[in-house]
Every structure is written in structure tokens, then in C-alpha cells.
Write a protein that holds these residues in place. Structure first.
Motif, mmCIF file in Angstrom:
data_model
loop_
_atom_site.group_PDB
_atom_site.id
_atom_site.type_symbol
_atom_site.label_atom_id
_atom_site.label_comp_id
_atom_site.label_asym_id
_atom_site.label_seq_id
_atom_site.Cartn_x
_atom_site.Cartn_y
_atom_site.Cartn_z
ATOM 1 N N TYR A 1 44.331 21.665 65.315
ATOM 2 C CA TYR A 1 43.122 21.424 64.357
ATOM 3 C C TYR A 1 43.525 21.291 62.897
ATOM 4 N N ARG A 2 44.513 22.189 62.465
ATOM 5 C CA ARG A 2 44.969 22.122 61.264
ATOM 6 C C ARG A 2 45.703 20.897 60.941
ATOM 7 N N LEU A 3 46.246 20.396 62.000
ATOM 8 C CA LEU A 3 46.881 19.054 61.564
ATOM 9 C C LEU A 3 46.115 17.839 61.372
ATOM 10 N N LEU A 4 44.870 17.947 62.098
ATOM 11 C CA LEU A 4 43.698 17.059 61.817
ATOM 12 C C LEU A 4 43.320 17.182 60.366
ATOM 13 N N MET A 5 43.079 18.372 59.996
ATOM 14 C CA MET A 5 42.626 18.644 58.638
ATOM 15 C C MET A 5 43.728 18.133 57.713
ATOM 16 N N GLU A 6 45.040 18.356 57.687
ATOM 17 C CA GLU A 6 45.970 17.927 56.775
ATOM 18 C C GLU A 6 46.253 16.480 56.788
ATOM 19 N N ARG A 7 46.357 15.944 57.916
ATOM 20 C CA ARG A 7 46.443 14.287 58.111
ATOM 21 C C ARG A 7 45.421 13.689 57.050
ATOM 22 N N TYR A 8 44.140 14.115 57.290
ATOM 23 C CA TYR A 8 43.188 13.221 56.622
ATOM 24 C C TYR A 8 42.472 13.896 55.384
ATOM 25 N N ASP A 9 43.326 14.833 55.112
ATOM 26 C CA ASP A 9 42.875 15.693 53.877
ATOM 27 C C ASP A 9 41.244 16.169 53.740
ATOM 28 N N LEU A 10 40.996 16.610 55.151
ATOM 29 C CA LEU A 10 39.665 17.137 55.441
ATOM 30 C C LEU A 10 39.560 18.805 54.941
ATOM 31 N N ILE A 11 38.435 19.103 54.651
ATOM 32 C CA ILE A 11 37.905 20.352 54.287
ATOM 33 C C ILE A 11 37.110 20.885 55.619
ATOM 34 N N PRO A 12 37.651 22.064 56.188
ATOM 35 C CA PRO A 12 37.048 22.548 57.645
ATOM 36 C C PRO A 12 35.584 22.717 57.451
ATOM 37 N N GLU A 13 35.037 23.337 56.285
ATOM 38 C CA GLU A 13 33.581 23.765 56.188
ATOM 39 C C GLU A 13 32.886 22.391 56.202
ATOM 40 N N GLU A 14 33.464 21.364 55.922
ATOM 41 C CA GLU A 14 32.742 19.887 55.537
ATOM 42 C C GLU A 14 32.945 19.281 57.042
ATOM 43 N N ASP B 1 37.449 6.420 61.714
ATOM 44 C CA ASP B 1 38.384 6.481 60.827
ATOM 45 C C ASP B 1 39.562 7.286 61.032
ATOM 46 N N GLY B 2 39.824 7.554 62.026
ATOM 47 C CA GLY B 2 41.313 8.034 62.577
ATOM 48 C C GLY B 2 41.114 9.184 63.826
ATOM 49 N N GLY B 3 42.107 9.672 63.707
ATOM 50 C CA GLY B 3 42.090 11.168 64.834
ATOM 51 C C GLY B 3 43.485 11.365 65.539
ATOM 52 N N ILE B 4 43.312 12.297 66.409
ATOM 53 C CA ILE B 4 44.580 12.822 67.043
ATOM 54 C C ILE B 4 44.389 13.024 68.637
ATOM 55 N N LEU B 5 45.270 12.145 69.217
ATOM 56 C CA LEU B 5 45.550 12.408 70.655
ATOM 57 C C LEU B 5 46.801 13.452 70.916
ATOM 58 N N SER B 6 46.426 14.447 71.767
ATOM 59 C CA SER B 6 47.402 15.402 72.037
ATOM 60 C C SER B 6 48.750 15.214 72.323
ATOM 61 N N CYS B 7 48.871 13.920 73.198
ATOM 62 C CA CYS B 7 50.314 13.480 73.800
ATOM 63 C C CYS B 7 50.826 13.077 72.347
ATOM 64 N N GLU B 8 50.395 12.508 71.412
ATOM 65 C CA GLU B 8 51.024 11.893 70.395
ATOM 66 C C GLU B 8 51.611 13.050 69.423
ATOM 67 N N GLU B 9 51.275 14.206 69.424
ATOM 68 C CA GLU B 9 51.557 15.044 68.702
ATOM 69 C C GLU B 9 52.244 16.498 69.239
ATOM 70 N N LYS B 10 52.197 16.300 70.669
ATOM 71 C CA LYS B 10 52.589 17.599 71.443
ATOM 72 C C LYS B 10 52.284 18.817 71.435
ATOM 73 N N LEU B 11 50.930 18.731 71.145
ATOM 74 C CA LEU B 11 49.863 19.985 70.969
ATOM 75 C C LEU B 11 48.789 19.569 71.564
ATOM 76 N N ILE B 12 48.044 20.679 72.237
ATOM 77 C CA ILE B 12 46.982 20.445 72.935
ATOM 78 C C ILE B 12 45.738 21.641 72.388
ATOM 79 N N LYS B 13 44.559 21.245 72.502
ATOM 80 C CA LYS B 13 43.416 22.105 72.309
ATOM 81 C C LYS B 13 43.412 23.179 73.159
ATOM 82 N N PRO B 14 43.109 24.282 72.987
ATOM 83 C CA PRO B 14 42.736 25.056 71.747
ATOM 84 C C PRO B 14 44.051 25.509 70.758
ATOM 85 N N GLN B 15 45.059 25.133 70.806
ATOM 86 C CA GLN B 15 46.122 25.560 69.744
ATOM 87 C C GLN B 15 45.594 25.318 68.387
#
Length: 204
Positions: A151-164, A133-147
């Protein structure tokens, strides 16, 4: 209080949906064992490799940083970096697993530290992308885990609730960071163990 139902399964890529075969790749050039160890330490086990995944520097700039870690094996490092096609290998279970989760009504995403170069040259092992359904690659966002921002960007981009959400990653630090953001986390070892861990969270 009723426990929040998990609706989204998020996967790391290397050593989760694929096999990260850097050891095999480096040994494929016929280097001596000593040289292989030096190349490994100068590249995939170095802090500079994170900058490769971050995507801020050019491939050439990153390669020069890796060479600077051990100039004595410059030729071998450049040879290893010339084509990263052997760095990641396909996991045959990836697409069927994703399809099974989708059929059960879950949304499936990826969140991975991955470089542009590896993404291009290991495309053969990333054939599961169209099923997700989608996702994030670090190189495209200039961010890497565990920053936390990735994680917040993934939640925001796909309108996800962390607890879910439940996140599967082979690196404990990345799971700890996800849990701090409110997500459920599973340290991935094998698919079989991950399925059991998911079932315990109600993902069946």
C-alpha cells in the motif's frame, strides 16, 4: 474541520473489476466432484497460492508446491495449471465504470495480488488497464496484500495522499490493512453496493 475530499479510487482486480472464476475453470476439465474439491484445496485455497501471486518463485516451483499439497491429484493439478485462461473472466461494467470516474475528475488505479502466469493467460479479461492511471500487481513488486509495504509503495509511486484514496477489495483483511495506512476502504460485494458506498464517501 473540513473532511478530506477523495480524489483517487483504487480497485482490486479479482472479484472486483473481473470475476475470479476458479471454480468454473477447475470444473471445466470434467473431474469428479471429489477431485475438484481436492484440486481447489491444493491450489487456489492453499497458502502456496499466495507465493504464486508474490512472483518470487518460478511457475514450475509454485506448481510443484501445489502438487505437494495433494500428490494424489498431481495429474489434475498440472492439467488445471497448464492454462489459466479460464481463471478470470471479464466484467462488462469495468471499463464504463472507470471511464465514468475519470470523467468526473477522479484518478483511478489498481492494486491486486496477481501472478505473472495469470496475467499473461487472462489478458483478455484485463482490457481495462489502458483506461487507468496506473497501479501495482503483486508479482511485479514481490509483495502481496495485506502487507503494508504494498500500500505504501502505491502511495509513493503515484504521489498519493492516503486520506484522499478509497480502496475497493473483496477481502476484508486487505481493506483493514488499507485503512491502517490511512486510506478509506470498501469491502466489495457488487458494483451496485459499491457505488452506494462510494457516494456515502462523496464519490458521485
Amino acid at each position: 474541520m473540513e473532511k478530506t475530499k477523495i480524489r483517487n479510487v483504487i480497485f482490486d482486480i479479482g472479484n472486483v473489476l473481473t470475476y475470479f472464476t476458479w471454480h468454473k475453470h477447475i470444473h471445466s476439465f470434467g473431474f469428479s466432484e471429489e477431485v475438484c474439491i481436492r484440486v481447489i484445496n491444493a491450489t487456489v485455497k492453499s497458502n502456496e497460492w499466495n507465493e504464486f501471486d508474490r512472483g518470487v518463485l518460478s511457475d514450475e516451483e509454485v506448481e510443484n508446491l501445489l502438487v505437494a499439497n495433494d500428490p494424489g491429484v498431481e495429474k489434475e493439478i498440472r492439467q488445471m495449471m497448464d492454462d489459466l485462461g479460464g481463471l478470470v473472466e471479464k466484467a462488462d461494467y469495468a471499463i464504463p465504470w472507470i471511464q465514468e470516474l475519470k470523467q468526473k475528475g477522479y484518478q483511478v488505479y489498481f492494486l491486486s495480488n496477481f501472478s505473472y502466469k495469470a496475467g499473461r493467460e487472462c489478458a483478455h479479461a484485463l482490457d481495462f488497464f489502458p483506461y487507468m492511471d496506473g497501479g501495482i500487481l503483486s508479482c511485479e513488486e514481490k509483495l502481496i496484500k495485506p502487507q503494508p509495504e504494498i500500500y505504501r509503495l502505491l502511495m509513493e509511486r503515484y504521489d498519493l495522499i492516503p486520506e484522499e484514496c478509497v480502496f475497493l477489495d473483496d477481502t476484508p483483511a486487505n481493506i483493514e490493512a488499507a485503512e491502517k495506512e490511512g486510506m478509506h476502504g470498501i469491502v466489495f460485494t457488487t458494483k451496485e453496493e459499491a457505488v452506494i458506498a462510494l457516494e456515502k464517501l462523496g464519490v458521485k
